[in-house]
Design an enzyme around this catalytic site. Structure first.
Site, PDB file in Angstrom:
ATOM      1  N   THR A   1       0.843  -1.201   0.000  1.00  0.00           N
ATOM      2  CA  THR A   1       0.000   0.000   0.000  1.00  0.00           C
ATOM      3  C   THR A   1       0.877   1.250   0.000  1.00  0.00           C
ATOM      4  O   THR A   1       0.682   2.160  -0.805  1.00  0.00           O
ATOM      5  CB  THR A   1      -0.967  -0.023   1.202  1.00  0.00           C
ATOM      6  OG1 THR A   1      -1.702  -1.243   1.152  1.00  0.00           O
ATOM      7  CG2 THR A   1      -1.935   1.148   1.144  1.00  0.00           C
TER       8      THR A   1
ATOM      9  N   ARG B   1      -2.698   5.205   7.351  1.00  0.00           N
ATOM     10  CA  ARG B   1      -3.023   3.853   7.841  1.00  0.00           C
ATOM     11  C   ARG B   1      -2.826   3.845   9.348  1.00  0.00           C
ATOM     12  O   ARG B   1      -1.797   4.330   9.845  1.00  0.00           O
ATOM     13  CB  ARG B   1      -2.103   2.814   7.198  1.00  0.00           C
ATOM     14  CG  ARG B   1      -2.205   1.469   7.896  1.00  0.00           C
ATOM     15  CD  ARG B   1      -1.463   0.369   7.192  1.00  0.00           C
ATOM     16  NE  ARG B   1      -2.149  -0.049   5.967  1.00  0.00           N
ATOM     17  CZ  ARG B   1      -1.794  -1.119   5.271  1.00  0.00           C
ATOM     18  NH1 ARG B   1      -0.776  -1.864   5.652  1.00  0.00           N
ATOM     19  NH2 ARG B   1      -2.453  -1.436   4.176  1.00  0.00           N
TER      20      ARG B   1
HETATM   21  C1  NCD Z   1      -3.837  -5.945   3.682  1.00  0.00           C
HETATM   22  C2  NCD Z   1      -4.093  -5.006   4.837  1.00  0.00           C
HETATM   23  O1  NCD Z   1      -3.215  -4.236   5.223  1.00  0.00           O
HETATM   24  O2  NCD Z   1      -5.223  -5.041   5.322  1.00  0.00           O
HETATM   25  N1  NCD Z   1      -2.614  -5.698   3.043  1.00  0.00           N
HETATM   26  C3  NCD Z   1      -2.595  -4.801   2.014  1.00  0.00           C
HETATM   27  O3  NCD Z   1      -2.792  -3.637   2.203  1.00  0.00           O
HETATM   28  N2  NCD Z   1      -2.391  -5.284   0.785  1.00  0.00           N
HETATM   29  C4  NCD Z   1      -4.013  -7.374   4.030  1.00  0.00           C
HETATM   30  C5  NCD Z   1      -3.242  -7.942   5.190  1.00  0.00           C
HETATM   31  O4  NCD Z   1      -2.448  -7.265   5.832  1.00  0.00           O
HETATM   32  O5  NCD Z   1      -3.438  -9.125   5.434  1.00  0.00           O
END
Ligand code: NCD
Length: 306
Positions: A56, A105
């Site tokens: 991400t 995030r």
């Molecule tokens: C996901 C998340 O962060 O929710 N990862 C991501 O962003 N591709 C999935 C995960 O961490 O399992």
């Protein structure tokens, strides 16, 4: 129809038409990336990551850099004043002094919404606890659309941690808006979808099961997920559940020849490496689509066109 100045906090924030517009832009970028090399020149993206990330964060940063823009940010809270006790609201107020758009995030549900509330710049939720992850959903939708041609009339299996997996919660909400989508929810009893997701599914065609191999023949898409270790209260429960579902070639024996195997990644054990060379494995192309759709998203929220 314009997304300029908007936030993206949850999977239903944009209409189907607005999402289609992003898909068209992403396809334009995929077809001729050089045309976009200076689209965001002079703009700055801030990435505020209070939780670990590979795809991400890198895909957002790569997206902005490929658009000719620049990036600032932190990839773990100890490297910012969060470690001194600064609130999200104060951090975002500061960050907006320097940047044009922010991605956040955070382990707490609703954190991005709090940030968006006080910020004058567009805020993108890159995952808030076990709640939502709308840009992963855009990535997933684009990947399915590119492969299947449309987003309707498909049977989607979701397997693994459906309780804590925010990518699952967001993708279910998004797919429910398309016609003829059936869900097969495969999980251990302890990791079934939360009540609020079951409520959203109440008028949908869905089944809940623990049997992955037995569900396989029906599926057009299989969305595997990792058990979300960081959301467990104790290690013992995690260890008990973590290897419950491992997709290998034997389990794929009865799968359709055009099944799409997806995974938001990171994978731990849920997909055996032998599956990677199968033409149905879509998880790395999926990660790549994530960069293109984020390029389209950044442009749209900044109101930039080429
Ligand atoms: C996901 C998340 O962060 O929710 N990862 C991501 O962003 N591709 C999935 C995960 O961490 O399992």
């Amino acid at each position: 129809m314009s997304l300029q100045g908007r936030d993206l906090l949850a999977p239903l924030d944009f209409s189907i038409e607005e999402i289609d517009m992003l898909f068209r832009e992403a396809e334009g970028i995929i077809a001729s990336p050089r045309d976009y090399a200076e689209a965001c020149k002079g703009y700055l993206l801030a990435t505020l990551f209070y939780e670990p990330s590979t795809r991400t964060r890198f895909s957002f940063e790569a997206a902005m850099l490929k658009l000719g823009g620049q990036v600032i940010g932190f990839s773990e809270p100890n490297a910012s004043s969060a470690s001194k006790g600064e609130s999200i609201a104060d951090t975002i107020r500061t960050v907006e002094c320097y940047s044009d758009i922010a991605v956040i995030r955070h382990p707490k549900e609703g954190a991005a919404t709090v940030a968006a509330h006080v910020a004058g710049i567009p805020v993108i939720n890159a995952g808030d606890g076990g709640h939502h992850h709308p840009t992963q959903t855009l990535t997933d939708l684009l990947t399915i659309k590119r492969q299947k041609g449309s987003l309707g009339n498909i049977t989607v299996g979701m397997c693994g941690d459906l309780k804590f997996g925010r990518t699952v919660h967001s993708l279910i909400a998004a797919l429910l808006r398309y016609h003829g989508v059936r869900f097969v929810l495969v999980s251990p009893e302890e990791l079934k979808v939360p009540e609020y997701v079951r409520e959203e599914l109440k008028n949908a065609d869905y089944t809940e099961t623990q049997d992955l191999a037995g569900s396989m023949p029906d599926l057009d898409v299989l969305y595997m997920t990792r058990v979300q270790k960081e959301r467990f209260f104790n290690e013992e429960d995690y260890v008990k559940l973590k290897d419950r579902y491992i997709l290998d070639m034997a389990k794929l024996e009865n799968a359709k020849s055009d099944l799409m195997i997806m995974h938001p990644l990171p994978r731990v054990n849920e997909i055996a490496p032998e599956v990677d060379k199968d033409s149905r494995a879509m998880y790395f192309p999926q990660a790549k689509n994530g960069m293109y759709i984020r390029m389209a998203l950044i442009m749209a929220l900044l109101g930039v066109t080429v």
